[in-house]
Every structure is written in structure tokens, then in C-alpha cells.
Design a protein around this motif. Structure first.
Motif, PDB file in Angstrom:
ATOM      1  N   ALA A 110       0.849  -1.191   0.000  1.00  0.00           N
ATOM      2  CA  ALA A 110       0.000   0.000   0.000  1.00  0.00           C
ATOM      3  C   ALA A 110       0.882   1.238   0.000  1.00  0.00           C
ATOM      4  N   VAL A 111       0.601   2.150  -0.902  1.00  0.00           N
ATOM      5  CA  VAL A 111       1.387   3.372  -1.052  1.00  0.00           C
ATOM      6  C   VAL A 111       0.593   4.535  -0.460  1.00  0.00           C
ATOM      7  N   PRO A 112       1.167   5.304   0.448  1.00  0.00           N
ATOM      8  CA  PRO A 112       0.424   6.435   1.015  1.00  0.00           C
ATOM      9  C   PRO A 112       0.102   7.484  -0.039  1.00  0.00           C
ATOM     10  N   VAL A 113      -1.006   8.151   0.132  1.00  0.00           N
ATOM     11  CA  VAL A 113      -1.418   9.196  -0.802  1.00  0.00           C
ATOM     12  C   VAL A 113      -0.649  10.471  -0.480  1.00  0.00           C
ATOM     13  N   PRO A 114       0.152  10.996  -1.411  1.00  0.00           N
ATOM     14  CA  PRO A 114       0.871  12.255  -1.147  1.00  0.00           C
ATOM     15  C   PRO A 114      -0.102  13.391  -0.858  1.00  0.00           C
ATOM     16  N   GLU A 115       0.280  14.261   0.015  1.00  0.00           N
ATOM     17  CA  GLU A 115      -0.598  15.346   0.448  1.00  0.00           C
ATOM     18  C   GLU A 115      -1.144  16.187  -0.715  1.00  0.00           C
ATOM     19  N   PRO A 116      -0.322  16.538  -1.730  1.00  0.00           N
ATOM     20  CA  PRO A 116      -0.872  17.381  -2.811  1.00  0.00           C
ATOM     21  C   PRO A 116      -1.954  16.698  -3.652  1.00  0.00           C
ATOM     22  N   TRP A 117      -2.063  15.394  -3.577  1.00  0.00           N
ATOM     23  CA  TRP A 117      -3.080  14.693  -4.358  1.00  0.00           C
ATOM     24  C   TRP A 117      -4.498  14.948  -3.842  1.00  0.00           C
ATOM     25  N   TRP A 118      -4.623  15.167  -2.513  1.00  0.00           N
ATOM     26  CA  TRP A 118      -5.950  15.256  -1.913  1.00  0.00           C
ATOM     27  C   TRP A 118      -6.713  16.489  -2.399  1.00  0.00           C
ATOM     28  N   THR A 119      -8.006  16.344  -2.505  1.00  0.00           N
ATOM     29  CA  THR A 119      -8.870  17.488  -2.792  1.00  0.00           C
ATOM     30  C   THR A 119      -9.463  17.990  -1.477  1.00  0.00           C
ATOM     31  N   ASP A 120     -10.186  19.080  -1.560  1.00  0.00           N
ATOM     32  CA  ASP A 120     -10.817  19.637  -0.363  1.00  0.00           C
ATOM     33  C   ASP A 120     -11.911  18.719   0.185  1.00  0.00           C
ATOM     34  N   ARG A 121     -12.390  17.784  -0.605  1.00  0.00           N
ATOM     35  CA  ARG A 121     -13.466  16.886  -0.167  1.00  0.00           C
ATOM     36  C   ARG A 121     -12.948  15.769   0.734  1.00  0.00           C
ATOM     37  N   ALA A 122     -11.644  15.580   0.789  1.00  0.00           N
ATOM     38  CA  ALA A 122     -11.068  14.504   1.613  1.00  0.00           C
ATOM     39  C   ALA A 122     -10.853  15.025   3.031  1.00  0.00           C
ATOM     40  N   ALA A 123     -11.736  14.663   3.931  1.00  0.00           N
ATOM     41  CA  ALA A 123     -11.659  15.144   5.312  1.00  0.00           C
ATOM     42  C   ALA A 123     -10.427  14.575   6.013  1.00  0.00           C
ATOM     43  N   PRO A 124      -9.875  15.295   6.978  1.00  0.00           N
ATOM     44  CA  PRO A 124      -8.686  14.811   7.706  1.00  0.00           C
ATOM     45  C   PRO A 124      -8.890  13.444   8.343  1.00  0.00           C
ATOM     46  N   GLU A 125     -10.105  13.187   8.873  1.00  0.00           N
ATOM     47  CA  GLU A 125     -10.334  11.889   9.512  1.00  0.00           C
ATOM     48  C   GLU A 125     -10.303  10.748   8.492  1.00  0.00           C
ATOM     49  N   LEU A 126     -10.756  11.030   7.254  1.00  0.00           N
ATOM     50  CA  LEU A 126     -10.690  10.007   6.210  1.00  0.00           C
ATOM     51  C   LEU A 126      -9.236   9.734   5.836  1.00  0.00           C
ATOM     52  N   ARG A 127      -8.445  10.761   5.691  1.00  0.00           N
ATOM     53  CA  ARG A 127      -7.030  10.587   5.362  1.00  0.00           C
ATOM     54  C   ARG A 127      -6.323   9.782   6.447  1.00  0.00           C
ATOM     55  N   ALA A 128      -6.636  10.082   7.695  1.00  0.00           N
ATOM     56  CA  ALA A 128      -6.005   9.359   8.799  1.00  0.00           C
ATOM     57  C   ALA A 128      -6.437   7.896   8.802  1.00  0.00           C
ATOM     58  N   HIS A 129      -7.708   7.651   8.504  1.00  0.00           N
ATOM     59  CA  HIS A 129      -8.195   6.273   8.497  1.00  0.00           C
ATOM     60  C   HIS A 129      -7.530   5.469   7.389  1.00  0.00           C
ATOM     61  N   LEU A 130      -7.403   6.055   6.213  1.00  0.00           N
ATOM     62  CA  LEU A 130      -6.769   5.339   5.103  1.00  0.00           C
ATOM     63  C   LEU A 130      -5.308   5.026   5.398  1.00  0.00           C
TER      64      LEU A 130
END
Length: 343
Positions: free
Chosen positions: A312-332
Motif C-alpha cells: 500500500a502506497v500512502p497518498v501524497p498530500e498534494p493529491w488530496w482534494t478539499d473533499r477529503a476530510a482529515p479523519e478520512l485521510r487518517a483512516h486510510l
């Protein structure tokens, strides 16, 4: 959390209901129900009702039927709603407790045993909601529900929490659950049973692709969580040193599939079958690369005996859009952390 499989010879306990029904809306839910039935501890006979209009589900049913369904399990013709097949069974396998169809049936349901099977990230979200001190509406993450849907979600939560207190709720999962969550679930009366796909592993081995590297597709672009450009660049970069097989997510659309079909060195597999079924023939020479997803966990469990590397490769921060909530990023990110210590 260590996964343990249940012996195929185990049987439903004496005096337990022997008939179960299942309403499934995705291929993963279907696979999970088959494994729960195969475990033998919930019911001796299971009727599976697929949701109509789901092409990937039709393909998966056909493939599993050709392979040979477990004894005592029958797949019914697809239908748009679960209600008419629920009333005469003692056990209900629930795949998506956030589904409006499921919730409307649940609130009017008589008392029975409920077995919640895997439905991706939603399984963890559901378990957290049901384990809270106070009832919270069963609502999907990242979705703002109408007042009516919130009321329905709350009524469903109350129903399942009452069933849990009576010892009638089990979560049957392949996911590595955090120990604090397992503890909270137990305190709420929810039993957690883990498995490692014993039925699926018992099938004859699937075909192995010629490509050594496999990229699991993600629906995060379609869901508006990551930008398309960096995601596509990452996939095509995987083919820089050799051809890759791209296994698309069932919900991907033209924004990712059209460019990848034209990308040099990338072969896009047909959509339809879940990764757990389509890629079960991978061997030690294969390497699977993916953004964080539940498929990463299930493939690790399924392919561990073959020596296949699943990364599993972590999602780089610049890839995220504004719709990706911090809690979702942390969960993934937990799906990346879980790979430590694995092959």
C-alpha cells in the motif's frame, strides 16, 4: 489483530436458526457472505439475494456459480429490494447497514440474529458507530443526510444496538481491527469473528497474469477525493520499468480508464470481478501496488501463502482534494501502517 479462520466442519449450534438470508449489493459483500456461510456456525442454509442493476455483481455471481457454490447456499434472482425474502429466516447477513433499503427493512424487522459482513471501509465506520456510548445515526462517512434519513439511521442504530445487547449481533470480517475497537464492540455486546477466506482459497487456482506488477485501481478520483492528474502519472510511472496489469475498481469511470487504456505499458483488465477473485492466481513473482484500500488487506490475507508482495502506497498530500476530510485521510493511513511486518 491476528486473523483466524473457522473450521469448515463447524456447524450451527444446536437450537440455532438453520436458515439465513443475505441481501448483497457489491461483489465484496457477496464473497463475505459465502465465507460466513462456509464457516458453518451461523446457518446451515443460506439464500443470497443480489441487488438488481449491478453489473459487477452479475459477473461475480456467474463466476462463483461456475466455480461451484458452497453446499447449502443458493443465489436467488436479482431484486430491487430485500424485504420479501427476509421474513422467514432466522439469520440475516447484512452487507451494508448504511443502505436505505437495508435500514427500511431493518426497522420493521422482527427479532433475529444479525451477521454484519465486510463492505470495505464502511465496516469499520459502522462498528465505531455501534460501539459508542450513545446511539448515533447510521450514516455514511462524508455524506450529509436529510432529516428523514437521519431519523431512519437512528432507528436502525437503536435496533442493532438492542440486538447486540441481547447477544444477536456478530461482525464477520477479514479486516485487522484495532484492539480498542474490538474491546468497545465487546462492551456493546457485539461479537467479532475473523476469517482468512478459507472457502475462496479452496477453489482451484486462478490464472496468473504475464505481468509481474499489478496496480489496483482506486475510485478516489471518481469520488472526488484525489486529483486525477497525479494519480494517472503515478500509475503510468509503474510501467516505466516493465509492463503492468491495471485492475480497475468497479466504480472507476472514463476520467481514469480512458487515459490508462491508451498508456504505454499498461494493460487494463476487464471490469467486473473483485480483486480477491480475479487475482487469486498471483504468485511469488508478482507484486501488487495500491493506494490504501480494503482490497490491500484482503489480498494480503488471501495471497500470503503464495508469497505475493502486496504494498500500500500512502497518498501524497498534494493529491488530496478539499473533499477529503482529515479523519478520512487518517483512516486510510492505517492500511499503509498495517503492512509493516508483512511480506
Amino acid at each position: 489483530m491476528k486473523h483466524t479462520s473457522l473450521p469448515a466442519s463447524s456447524q450451527a449450534r444446536a437450537g440455532d436458526p438453520v436458515t439465513a438470508t443475505a441481501w448483497v449489493e457489491t461483489p465484496l459483500q457477496l464473497l463475505s457472505v459465502l465465507e460466513a456461510h462456509h464457516a458453518g456456525r451461523f446457518a446451515r442454509h443460506t439464500r443470497v439475494l443480489p441487488r438488481s442493476g449491478a453489473g459487477a455483481l452479475v459477473d461475480t455471481v456467474a463466476a462463483l456459480t461456475d466455480a461451484g457454490l458452497p453446499d447449502g447456499l443458493a443465489v436467488l434472482p436479482p431484486a430491487p429490494a430485500p424485504a420479501r425474502h427476509q421474513n422467514d429466516s432466522g439469520v440475516w447477513f447484512i452487507g451494508d447497514a448504511f443502505s436505505g433499503q437495508v435500514q427500511r427493512t431493518l426497522v420493521g424487522d422482527r427479532n433475529r440474529d444479525y451477521v454484519i459482513v465486510d463492505d470495505g471501509l464502511a465496516t469499520l465506520h459502522l462498528l465505531r458507530l455501534l460501539s459508542r456510548r450513545r446511539a448515533a445515526p447510521l450514516e455514511r462517512a462524508r455524506v450529509r443526510s436529510s432529516p428523514l434519513r437521519r431519523a431512519l439511521g437512528l432507528a436502525s442504530a437503536v435496533k442493532l444496538r438492542a440486538a447486540a445487547r441481547a447477544g444477536r449481533v456478530t461482525v464477520f470480517t477479514v479486516l485487522p481491527l484495532p484492539e480498542p475497537l474490538v474491546h468497545d464492540a465487546a462492551a456493546a455486546g457485539i461479537r467479532v469473528v475473523t476469517h482468512d477466506f478459507p472457502w475462496l482459497r479452496s477453489l482451484p487456482g486462478g490464472s496468473a497474469p504475464a505481468e509481474d506488477r499489478v496496480v489496483l485501481g482506486s475510485a478516489m478520483v471518481r469520488d472526488g477525493l484525489v486529483h486525477a492528474e497525479p494519480y494517472l502519472a503515478w500509475v503510468t510511472e509503474q510501467a516505466r520499468n516493465g509492463a503492468v496489469l491495471y485492475h480497475p475498481h468497479r466504480r472507476e469511470d472514463a476520467r481514469t480508464l480512458e487515459p490508462l487504456n491508451a498508456a504505454p505499458g499498461v494493460r487494463v483488465a476487464p471490469r467486473g470481478l473483485p480483486a480477491e477473485l480475479a487475482l487469486r492466481g498471483l504468485r511469488a513473482r508478482h507484486r501488487v501496488v495500491s493506494l490504501p484500500s480494503t482490497a490491500v488487506t484482503s489480498l494480503r490475507v488471501l495471497l500470503e501463502r503464495h508469497g505475493t508482495t502486496v504494498e500500500a502506497v500512502p497518498v501524497p498530500e498534494p493529491w488530496w482534494t478539499d473533499r477529503a476530510a482529515p479523519e478520512l485521510r487518517a483512516h486510510l493511513s492505517t492500511f499503509v501502517a498495517d503492512q509493516k511486518g508483512t511480506s
